[in-house]
Design a protein around this motif. Structure first.
Motif, mmCIF file in Angstrom:
data_model
loop_
_atom_site.group_PDB
_atom_site.id
_atom_site.type_symbol
_atom_site.label_atom_id
_atom_site.label_comp_id
_atom_site.label_asym_id
_atom_site.label_seq_id
_atom_site.Cartn_x
_atom_site.Cartn_y
_atom_site.Cartn_z
ATOM 1 N N LYS A 3 22.799 -101.998 -54.668
ATOM 2 C CA LYS A 3 24.267 -101.947 -54.647
ATOM 3 C C LYS A 3 24.838 -101.967 -56.070
ATOM 4 N N ILE A 7 27.940 -99.780 -57.773
ATOM 5 C CA ILE A 7 29.110 -100.400 -58.408
ATOM 6 C C ILE A 7 29.300 -99.860 -59.822
ATOM 7 N N ASP A 10 30.490 -96.290 -59.589
ATOM 8 C CA ASP A 10 31.917 -96.283 -59.222
ATOM 9 C C ASP A 10 32.788 -96.546 -60.435
ATOM 10 N N TYR A 11 32.413 -97.528 -61.227
ATOM 11 C CA TYR A 11 33.194 -97.871 -62.417
ATOM 12 C C TYR A 11 33.258 -96.696 -63.391
#
Length: 73
Positions: A3, A7, A10-11
């Motif tokens: 995960k 993350i 995504d950032y």
């Protein structure tokens, strides 16, 4: 555990690059960043593991173990 790669991707994709969610370029960039991070992590982990194992193995013990074994082994 994986995960964290999502993350980080995504950032990079949505915050730093400012791409819109759902667009083809954003999804492509997200895929590239996420998979590149996974590959680099695996390369780093495997090189650490191999170097650790090589530092712990004694070549003389291996040579002694293989001394009376068949050549194909």
């Amino acid at each position: 555990m994986l995960k964290i790669f999502t993350i980080i991707a995504d950032y990079f994709t949505f915050n730093l690059m400012g791409l819109e969610k759902g667009s083809h370029i954003a999804e492509s960039f997200h895929f590239f960043v996420e998979d590149t991070l996974k590959i680099f992590f695996l390369i780093f982990f495997m090189s650490f593991l191999v170097s650790f194992v090589r530092s712990k193995l004694n070549p003389e013990k291996i040579r002694e173990y293989l001394k009376n074994k068949p050549k194909w082994l």
